[in-house]
Design a protein around this motif. Sequence first.
Motif, mmCIF file in Angstrom:
data_model
loop_
_atom_site.group_PDB
_atom_site.id
_atom_site.type_symbol
_atom_site.label_atom_id
_atom_site.label_comp_id
_atom_site.label_asym_id
_atom_site.label_seq_id
_atom_site.Cartn_x
_atom_site.Cartn_y
_atom_site.Cartn_z
ATOM 1 N N GLY A 1 2.810 19.398 24.619
ATOM 2 C CA GLY A 1 1.607 19.959 25.330
ATOM 3 C C GLY A 1 1.442 21.713 24.994
ATOM 4 N N SER A 2 2.578 22.057 24.537
ATOM 5 C CA SER A 2 2.554 23.458 24.351
ATOM 6 C C SER A 2 1.740 24.118 23.090
ATOM 7 N N ALA A 3 1.058 25.270 23.198
ATOM 8 C CA ALA A 3 0.155 25.763 22.234
ATOM 9 C C ALA A 3 0.893 25.884 20.993
ATOM 10 N N LEU A 4 2.342 25.941 20.830
ATOM 11 C CA LEU A 4 3.046 25.973 19.361
ATOM 12 C C LEU A 4 3.162 24.811 18.874
ATOM 13 N N TRP A 5 3.171 23.699 19.978
ATOM 14 C CA TRP A 5 3.520 22.052 19.354
ATOM 15 C C TRP A 5 2.381 21.422 18.716
ATOM 16 N N GLN A 6 1.037 22.076 19.001
ATOM 17 C CA GLN A 6 -0.076 21.497 18.429
ATOM 18 C C GLN A 6 -0.250 21.420 16.911
ATOM 19 N N LEU A 7 -0.770 20.613 16.398
ATOM 20 C CA LEU A 7 -0.948 20.716 14.871
ATOM 21 C C LEU A 7 -1.872 21.932 14.475
ATOM 22 N N TRP A 8 -1.445 22.498 13.342
ATOM 23 C CA TRP A 8 -2.269 23.472 12.770
ATOM 24 C C TRP A 8 -3.616 23.162 12.669
ATOM 25 N N GLY A 9 -4.418 24.251 13.282
ATOM 26 C CA GLY A 9 -5.945 23.960 13.305
ATOM 27 C C GLY A 9 -6.409 23.752 11.872
ATOM 28 N N GLY A 10 -6.148 24.343 10.798
ATOM 29 C CA GLY A 10 -6.553 24.178 9.468
ATOM 30 C C GLY A 10 -6.090 22.824 8.899
ATOM 31 N N LEU A 11 -5.288 22.064 9.633
ATOM 32 C CA LEU A 11 -5.051 20.714 8.765
ATOM 33 C C LEU A 11 -5.851 19.876 9.098
ATOM 34 N N ASP A 12 -6.569 18.924 7.874
ATOM 35 C CA ASP A 12 -7.728 18.164 8.075
ATOM 36 C C ASP A 12 -7.288 16.848 8.733
ATOM 37 N N VAL A 13 -6.776 16.650 9.766
ATOM 38 C CA VAL A 13 -6.228 15.558 10.527
ATOM 39 C C VAL A 13 -7.125 15.221 11.548
ATOM 40 N N ALA B 1 0.906 -1.201 -0.099
ATOM 41 C CA ALA B 1 -0.061 -0.214 -0.021
ATOM 42 C C ALA B 1 0.740 1.393 -0.006
ATOM 43 N N THR B 2 0.260 2.110 -0.228
ATOM 44 C CA THR B 2 0.767 3.626 -0.395
ATOM 45 C C THR B 2 0.127 4.304 0.830
ATOM 46 N N ALA B 3 0.941 5.142 1.724
ATOM 47 C CA ALA B 3 0.691 5.878 2.790
ATOM 48 C C ALA B 3 0.792 7.363 2.779
ATOM 49 N N LEU B 4 0.153 8.221 3.051
ATOM 50 C CA LEU B 4 0.516 9.806 3.340
ATOM 51 C C LEU B 4 1.371 9.947 4.495
ATOM 52 N N LEU B 5 2.467 10.620 4.563
ATOM 53 C CA LEU B 5 3.097 11.144 5.875
ATOM 54 C C LEU B 5 3.068 12.610 5.880
ATOM 55 N N ILE B 6 2.537 13.295 6.732
ATOM 56 C CA ILE B 6 2.532 14.558 6.839
ATOM 57 C C ILE B 6 3.368 15.066 7.937
ATOM 58 N N ILE B 7 4.595 15.945 7.807
ATOM 59 C CA ILE B 7 5.477 16.133 8.625
ATOM 60 C C ILE B 7 5.343 17.598 9.229
ATOM 61 N N ASP B 8 5.378 17.611 10.592
ATOM 62 C CA ASP B 8 5.431 18.905 11.301
ATOM 63 C C ASP B 8 4.736 20.107 10.781
ATOM 64 N N MET B 9 3.503 20.037 10.648
ATOM 65 C CA MET B 9 2.489 21.100 10.355
ATOM 66 C C MET B 9 1.979 21.399 11.670
ATOM 67 N N GLN B 10 2.887 22.250 12.543
ATOM 68 C CA GLN B 10 2.334 22.562 13.726
ATOM 69 C C GLN B 10 2.305 23.949 13.900
ATOM 70 N N THR B 11 1.717 24.562 14.860
ATOM 71 C CA THR B 11 1.493 25.852 14.992
ATOM 72 C C THR B 11 2.359 26.779 15.337
ATOM 73 N N GLY B 12 3.852 26.115 15.678
ATOM 74 C CA GLY B 12 4.899 27.000 16.101
ATOM 75 C C GLY B 12 5.579 27.272 14.667
ATOM 76 N N LEU B 13 5.366 26.221 13.784
ATOM 77 C CA LEU B 13 6.225 26.207 12.604
ATOM 78 C C LEU B 13 5.364 27.348 11.583
ATOM 79 N N TYR B 14 3.986 26.726 11.302
ATOM 80 C CA TYR B 14 3.106 27.262 10.509
ATOM 81 C C TYR B 14 2.825 28.644 10.380
ATOM 82 N N ASP B 15 2.516 29.029 12.063
ATOM 83 C CA ASP B 15 2.044 30.157 12.153
ATOM 84 C C ASP B 15 3.060 30.996 12.989
ATOM 85 N N GLY B 16 4.530 30.718 13.075
ATOM 86 C CA GLY B 16 5.300 31.570 13.657
ATOM 87 C C GLY B 16 5.705 32.738 13.147
ATOM 88 N N PRO B 17 6.668 33.409 13.747
ATOM 89 C CA PRO B 17 7.135 34.874 13.379
ATOM 90 C C PRO B 17 7.582 34.847 11.986
#
Length: 174
Positions: free
Chosen positions: A61-73, A2-18
Amino acid sequence: MATALLIIDMQTGLYDGPQKPFEREQVLHTINQLIRRARAANAPLFVARHTGPAGSPIEAGSALWQLWGGLDVDESRDGLFNKTRPSCFLGTDLAQQLAQAQVDELVIVGMKTQFCVDTTCRVAVELGFSVVLPEDAHTCMDTPALAAEAIIEHHNATLAGAFVKRVRAADVSF
């Protein structure tokens, strides 16, 4: 197999950082399209979340560690796991989870192109997986040396052939 989708580090701290990732809205939209297509094909999804040490901005557990809210996971059904290194395999049970799901091909997307995406593509090949890299479904930020667009294109070109099958996300099939 099978083929799988691997999504890497789409997190608040990276996606929505400074520093905002290059074409972040388009990349998020493209990844969400791939998620929907993978689900429609009953392909497994695995989602890596980078975890920093205690006291870091991306500690567990930190806010920036969370997955980005817009990611459909869906954390209850998708294979969410934490990692502490650029490779999604080092110190995780990802290889075992993929073997259990009888996965032999990975579609790798997410952040950051020159760190975790690049490393995971190379390690996946060393472990015997075929890797598909949608050229328009990974991103990073500008650095003092290079613009993000140049980093992305460099890695798309460098990884293509020897490590990955480079495609447009629209051409990915599960």
